[in-house]
Design a protein around this motif. Structure first.
Motif, short mmCIF file in Angstrom:
data_model
loop_
_atom_site.label_atom_id
_atom_site.label_comp_id
_atom_site.label_asym_id
_atom_site.label_seq_id
_atom_site.Cartn_x
_atom_site.Cartn_y
_atom_site.Cartn_z
N UNK A 204 -64.27 39.94 -14.86
CA UNK A 204 -63.00 39.65 -15.62
C UNK A 204 -61.70 39.89 -14.80
N UNK A 205 -61.44 40.98 -14.08
CA UNK A 205 -60.44 41.00 -12.95
C UNK A 205 -60.16 39.83 -12.04
N UNK A 206 -61.26 39.34 -11.52
CA UNK A 206 -61.36 38.27 -10.56
C UNK A 206 -60.88 36.89 -11.53
N UNK A 207 -61.47 36.75 -12.89
CA UNK A 207 -61.12 35.46 -13.62
C UNK A 207 -59.55 35.70 -14.04
N UNK A 208 -59.28 36.67 -14.34
CA UNK A 208 -57.60 36.83 -14.73
C UNK A 208 -56.69 36.78 -13.71
N UNK A 209 -57.08 37.42 -12.59
CA UNK A 209 -56.07 37.55 -11.54
C UNK A 209 -56.30 36.57 -10.27
N UNK A 210 -57.20 35.71 -10.37
CA UNK A 210 -57.16 34.72 -9.42
C UNK A 210 -56.40 33.39 -9.94
N UNK A 211 -55.88 32.71 -9.00
CA UNK A 211 -54.92 31.49 -9.58
C UNK A 211 -56.08 30.51 -10.01
N UNK A 212 -55.55 29.69 -10.90
CA UNK A 212 -56.29 28.61 -11.59
C UNK A 212 -56.80 27.52 -10.43
N UNK A 213 -55.79 27.40 -9.43
CA UNK A 213 -56.22 26.44 -8.34
C UNK A 213 -57.39 26.95 -7.62
N UNK A 214 -57.31 28.43 -7.23
CA UNK A 214 -58.49 28.99 -6.55
C UNK A 214 -59.73 28.80 -7.31
N UNK A 215 -59.69 29.17 -8.74
CA UNK A 215 -61.03 29.14 -9.66
C UNK A 215 -61.40 27.66 -9.47
N UNK A 216 -60.55 26.73 -9.69
CA UNK A 216 -61.03 25.28 -9.76
C UNK A 216 -61.61 24.77 -8.43
N UNK A 217 -60.94 25.28 -7.35
CA UNK A 217 -61.80 24.96 -5.93
C UNK A 217 -62.89 25.78 -5.73
N UNK A 218 -63.39 26.78 -5.95
CA UNK A 218 -64.35 27.42 -6.13
C UNK A 218 -65.65 26.53 -6.89
N UNK A 219 -65.23 26.33 -8.03
CA UNK A 219 -65.90 25.67 -8.89
C UNK A 219 -66.53 24.42 -8.31
N UNK A 220 -65.33 23.51 -7.82
CA UNK A 220 -65.77 22.25 -7.30
C UNK A 220 -66.40 22.68 -5.90
N UNK A 221 -66.26 23.44 -5.08
CA UNK A 221 -67.17 23.79 -3.88
C UNK A 221 -68.75 24.24 -4.42
N UNK A 222 -68.65 24.88 -5.21
CA UNK A 222 -70.12 25.31 -5.58
C UNK A 222 -70.92 23.71 -5.98
N UNK A 223 -70.22 22.87 -6.84
CA UNK A 223 -70.80 21.81 -7.35
C UNK A 223 -70.88 20.89 -5.92
N UNK A 224 -70.11 20.93 -5.06
CA UNK A 224 -70.19 19.94 -3.71
C UNK A 224 -71.46 20.54 -3.19
N UNK A 225 -71.76 21.68 -2.82
CA UNK A 225 -72.82 22.20 -2.13
C UNK A 225 -74.21 22.18 -2.64
N UNK A 226 -74.13 22.16 -4.12
CA UNK A 226 -75.44 21.77 -4.64
C UNK A 226 -75.68 20.36 -4.68
N UNK A 227 -74.68 19.55 -4.74
CA UNK A 227 -75.04 18.08 -4.60
C UNK A 227 -75.32 17.71 -3.00
N UNK A 228 -74.99 18.27 -2.10
CA UNK A 228 -75.20 18.20 -0.75
C UNK A 228 -76.81 18.59 -0.43
N UNK A 229 -76.95 19.92 -1.18
CA UNK A 229 -78.31 20.36 -1.08
C UNK A 229 -79.59 19.21 -1.72
N UNK A 230 -79.17 18.73 -2.83
CA UNK A 230 -79.96 17.91 -3.49
C UNK A 230 -80.08 16.73 -2.87
N UNK A 231 -79.47 16.18 -1.89
CA UNK A 231 -79.45 14.93 -1.28
C UNK A 231 -80.28 15.13 -0.02
N UNK A 232 -80.07 16.30 0.62
CA UNK A 232 -80.83 16.46 1.83
C UNK A 232 -81.38 18.10 1.79
N UNK A 233 -82.32 18.38 1.26
CA UNK A 233 -82.77 19.66 1.25
C UNK A 233 -82.94 20.25 2.60
#
Length: 519
Positions: A204-233
């Protein structure tokens, strides 16, 4: 840059340099930012040397590990991290296995010897932490005998190191002190005061005290990695191997943080942030075409805007998901918001809003290590968390301005935190009947001998301290129900208290309306 190129390194660096929580702690003389650097640096260099274990690389790893040990005791987490990296290398690189036994033996000996040598160097090669010329200096504030039994199986290791003088005594004492203090420590989370912490505290501390930009970037990075791995395991193993020190470091550090009972500050998870910045940087640099310029620019602009809007009160940063910095005191206190930094801001506010012939009395309950008198604050001291070892003289609560640090408002460390209980009320009412006696004992020396016939001095003094604390806790119970009139830097809340509100705080029924009516 090594993982994703120059663009990745630049994005990660800008995120780091404009992170509110990093800026909040970078200027402070504490161990937190040293730990941020040395923990991740030691993990990275240890992995780097395994690739090509030259004497220079081994020496660099030994030096960083030793400096991490004197930077913060959490460096002990590097030991399982190193073991994990060795196992990872063994499992992923068959060609590395033949030289592994000899290399592991070399690394164990050099890192252990180097860390011990660096620790002794920082303690001046002296075992004792006290000068023999000082009488009675052979003991710490809390004796060894009152700490060792409370650190579990590690007491035998620590005692063995003391007996053989393998490490300086104050270093061992500090380590033992941290262990026993982490077993149980009062903490606050979103209106609750607890002694053993919450598993949800750091997420919760991480969720509340991290910038919205960082949280959005981390979510997008996770999606990007999963997409990369799904295309080439086939990339999964290579990507994990390349980022092994970051992954293992985050996994171990996060797991220990979740299990920790020491929930006193978001700062304890700051070492995770550089690894997360690197992840966002690599994702941003991997975007195709025009998106590779547009998305990182928008991300960094939003991240930088958060810094601009909170400056210079970086420690008080809370994102909009948390309700912003003005709502922070309802969620987290102590070093997540309130570390005694706003006495100058309080002085400035009082000069602007409470000066001249119409100035009201000012009462201050401060959480921090600053000295209000240094800032010439014309205040009556309420209970402080440390009290500066000054005896509290008799004073009466009057209508006026009440300036209360967020940690004191939530009553985290006073022993009177949480909902106002029947036991607190009973004790308060019993001591309230003795209020005339406390006043006479502390203000009328001529009647003190009579009062001492009724009770010894230590009972009068202890009773007054307890009554003062309960009376203040009752006032905080009332003030928490409404908005403050103003804030000094978001950490000191300023209330204008009328005679009616003060009367209710001192003598009203604090139970909820339903309970008070007997329903």
């Amino acid at each position: 840059r090594r993982l994703g190129g120059a663009a990745a390194g630049l994005v990660a660096t800008i995120l780091y340099a404009s992170e509110p929580n990093i800026l909040a702690h970078a200027a402070l003389a504490t161990s937190d930012m040293a730990a941020v650097f040395f923990l991740l640096g030691s993990a990275s260099v240890f992995w780097w040397q395994l690739d090509r274990p030259t004497p220079a690389r081994i020496a660099a790893s030994v030096a960083l590990f030793g400096l991490a040990c004197v930077a913060k005791y959490s460096a002990v987490l590097l030991v399982p991290l190193f073991v994990g990296l060795l196992v990872w290398r063994w499992g992923q690189e068959p060609a590395w296995r033949p030289r592994a036994p000899r290399l592991v033996a070399t690394l164990v000996l050099t890192h252990a010897a180097g860390a011990v040598a660096i620790i002794w160097l920082f303690y001046g090669f002296k075992f004792s932490g006290f000068s023999p010329a000082l009488p009675g200096a052979e003991r710490y504030l809390v004796r060894w005998e009152e700490i060792l039994p409370y650190i579990g199986w590690q007491q035998h290791v620590v005692q063995w190191c003391r007996d053989w003088k393998l490490l300086p005594d104050p270093f061992l004492y500090g380590y033992a002190w941290v262990l026993q203090a982490a077993r149980a420590r009062a903490s606050f989370l979103a209106g609750e005061v607890g002694l053993y912490g919450w598993t949800s505290f750091f997420p919760l501390a991480f969720l509340w005290k991290s910038t919205e930009a960082l949280l959005a970037g981390l979510a997008a990075a996770l999606v990007g990695v999963l997409h990369r791995w799904s295309r080439d395991r086939r990339r999964i193993a290579a990507d994990l191997f390349l980022t092994a020190p970051l992954i293992l470091f985050c996994a171990i550090y996060a797991a220990v943080s979740l299990a920790s009972h020491l929930n006193i500050g978001h700062r304890h998870i700051l070492p995770l942030y550089p690894a997360l910045f690197a992840a966002v940087g690599c994702w941003a640099a991997s975007l195709p075409g025009v998106w590779r310029r547009l998305v990182p620019g928008l991300l960094l602009a939003a991240h930088g805007l958060a810094v601009v809007t909170i400056a210079p009160h970086f420690l008080a940063y809370f994102n909009r998901l948390a309700g912003g910095p003005a709502n922070g005191y309802r969620l987290l206190v102590d070093s997540s918001l309130d570390w005694g930094q706003d006495l100058p801001g309080l002085r400035d506010w009082l000069e602007r809003n409470n000066s001249g012939p119409e100035a009201q009395p000012v009462f201050l309950s401060y959480f921090g290590s600053g000295e209000p008198a240094y800032y010439r604050l014309p205040v009556q001291r309420l209970p402080f968390i440390n009290g500066f070892k000054l005896p509290q003289p008799w004073y009466e609560l009057r209508p006026g301005l009440y300036c209360i640090s967020a940690t004191m408002l939530q009553q985290v460390y006073t022993g009177v935190g949480g909902p106002w209980s029947d036991a607190f009320e009973k004790e308060y009412q019993e001591l309230r009947q003795l209020e005339p006696g406390f006043r006479d004992y502390l203000t009328r020396p001529e009647v003190r001998p009579v009062l001492l016939q009724l009770a010894p001095a230590e009972k009068w003094e202890a009773g007054w301290r307890r009554y003062d604390k309960l009376r203040f806790a009752r006032l905080c119970q009332v003030l928490r129900r409404r908005e403050p009139e103003a804030m000094a830097g978001y950490s000191i809340l300023i209330y204008r208290v009328s005679a009616a509100e003060l009367g209710f705080a001192l003598g009203g029924d604090l139970r909820p309306p339903a309970a008070a009516s007997g329903q």
